[in-house]
Write an enzyme that holds these catalytic residues in place. Structure first.
Site, PDB file in Angstrom:
ATOM      1  N   LYS A  49       0.847  -1.205   0.000  1.00 10.81           N
ATOM      2  CA  LYS A  49       0.000   0.000   0.000  1.00 10.81           C
ATOM      3  C   LYS A  49       0.888   1.263   0.000  1.00 10.81           C
ATOM      4  O   LYS A  49       1.923   1.294   0.660  1.00 10.81           O
ATOM      5  CB  LYS A  49      -0.885  -0.007   1.256  1.00 10.81           C
ATOM      6  CG  LYS A  49      -1.658   1.268   1.516  1.00 10.81           C
ATOM      7  CD  LYS A  49      -2.818   1.472   0.570  1.00 10.81           C
ATOM      8  CE  LYS A  49      -3.461   2.839   0.776  1.00 10.81           C
ATOM      9  NZ  LYS A  49      -4.531   3.124  -0.179  1.00 10.81           N
ATOM     10  N   CYS A 133      -2.581   9.925  -6.395  1.00  6.53           N
ATOM     11  CA  CYS A 133      -3.735   9.623  -5.525  1.00  6.53           C
ATOM     12  C   CYS A 133      -4.747  10.766  -5.613  1.00  6.53           C
ATOM     13  O   CYS A 133      -4.404  11.915  -5.349  1.00  6.53           O
ATOM     14  CB  CYS A 133      -3.298   9.422  -4.075  1.00  6.53           C
ATOM     15  SG  CYS A 133      -4.743   9.188  -3.009  1.00  6.53           S
TER      16      CYS A 133
HETATM   17  O1  RRO Z   1      -5.960   5.394  -0.627  1.00  6.47           O
HETATM   18  C1  RRO Z   1      -6.606   5.890  -1.559  1.00  6.47           C
HETATM   19  O2  RRO Z   1      -7.670   6.504  -1.397  1.00  6.47           O
HETATM   20  C2  RRO Z   1      -6.125   5.787  -2.956  1.00  6.47           C
HETATM   21  C3  RRO Z   1      -4.810   5.927  -3.359  1.00  6.47           C
HETATM   22 BR1  RRO Z   1      -3.382   6.153  -2.175  1.00  6.47          BR
HETATM   23  C4  RRO Z   1      -4.495   5.911  -4.739  1.00  6.47           C
HETATM   24  O3  RRO Z   1      -3.352   6.049  -5.195  1.00  6.47           O
HETATM   25  N1  RRO Z   1      -5.525   5.754  -5.607  1.00  6.47           N
HETATM   26  C5  RRO Z   1      -6.795   5.618  -5.198  1.00  6.47           C
HETATM   27  O4  RRO Z   1      -7.685   5.482  -6.043  1.00  6.47           O
HETATM   28  N2  RRO Z   1      -7.080   5.601  -3.872  1.00  6.47           N
END
Ligand code: RRO
Length: 314
Positions: A49, A133
């Protein structure tokens, strides 16, 4: 005579992968238990993650919603245990004998430097720098601003020898592909993962008159089979521009051997599976690889290398 078995083994930035499909950062890869499950599965890598400097909690819920059979919308909020935890986990995950990919998402240039430096000294094999993100309130995606992207790339390129990659947003304009490809080549980026979720879509439920997602007034990331055309376009656009010098992960809408094969034709060296892993269990990796072999056999290719980029134009 025994027929030669087709292998889907591949490499990303010189690192060997036993097969073509692994997990995408974000889905069931936050806790040590989830990462070990990936280690035991047929995922050809363990992608962690995206991490921040310190532990970060989920956005308030509802933060995700399944859509139809194969899609979802989410605004998780970069929940993670912090980069120190993942650096410690990377040592424990070595025993699974597959590539470990650390992912980082900084909120300033200084944080990108600190985390890339830390991951360079860790047991991960590859470092995926997430500049896309969409779900952090008040923050825009670095990858949509080429000046900010260049400022980050300048300072992270020479911090160690582990290959650095970029998790990119979906672009939809040739000028943006040109500019990003130029930066990728200029700053020695070794691999790209395209694409992240389609950022800031709005799903409305007509009966309740309401958004289905709470954070950011409902604006959230769209993932799953519906975004395959955008991910294929981005893979192909970068494949055409990166002259074979940069490995490509195809991400976004891969849920079976056929979608993986389309990514391969577009030019992907490997695929990452997000929503389909969220909506199924880890047998999804086994199934995608088996079905991909069937597609290769059908088209008389003997390896993924032979099929890579072999898209025909009608
Ligand atoms: O954690 C998120 O909400 C998230 C991340 Br880090 C990302 O890179 N892409 C996404 O769609 N959700």
């Amino acid at each position: 005579m025994k027929e030669k078995k087709i292998s889907t083994a591949t490499t990303i930035a010189g690192v060997k992968f036993d097969s073509y499909a692994c997990n995408a950062s974000g889905v069931k890869c936050t806790t040590l238990e989830e990462l070990k499950e990936l280690g035991r599965s047929d995922s050809s890598a363990i992608v962690i993650k995206s991490s921040t400097m310190k532990l970060q909690k989920w956005n308030d819920g509802p933060r995700w919603q399944y859509l139809g059979k194969n899609d979802m919308v989410q605004s998780n909020g970069l929940q993670n245990l912090g980069c120190e935890a993942y650096i410690a986990y990377s040592k424990k995950l070595k025993k699974y004998g597959k590539a470990i990919i650390g992912s980082i998402a900084g909120s300033s240039i200084g944080e990108y430097v600190t985390m890339v430096t830390a991951y360079q000294k860790s047991d991960v094999d590859l470092i995926e720098v997430n500049i896309s993100c969409p779900n952090i309130p008040e923050k825009s995606q670095v990858g949509r601003d080429f000046e900010q992207t260049e400022a980050v790339l300048k300072v992270i390129q020479n911090l160690g020898h582990k290959p650095i990659g970029l998790k990119l947003p979906a672009y939809d304009d040739p000028a943006h592909w040109n500019k990003m490809a130029e930066l990728i080549l200029r700053y020695n980026i070794s691999f790209i993962s395209c694409i992240n979720s389609i950022g800031n879509v709005l799903i409305i439920d007509a009966f309740s008159r309401s958004t289905v997602i709470k954070p950011k007034q409902g604006f959230a990331g769209l993932c799953g089979a519906s975004i395959l055309p955008q991910s294929l376009a981005n893979v192909r656009a970068f494949y055409d521009r990166l002259e074979g010098r940069v490995s490509i992960f195809g991400v976004g809408g891969v849920n079976d051997g056929e979608s993986a094969f389309k990514m391969l034709l577009a030019g992907a060296d490997a695929v990452q599976v997000g929503t389909a892993y969220e909506r199924n269990d880890s047998r999804i990796f086994t199934n995608i690889n088996r079905e991909l072999i069937e597609m290769l056999e059908y088209h008389h290719f003997s390896s993924v290398q032979e099929a890579k980029g072999q898209l025909l134009y009608c």
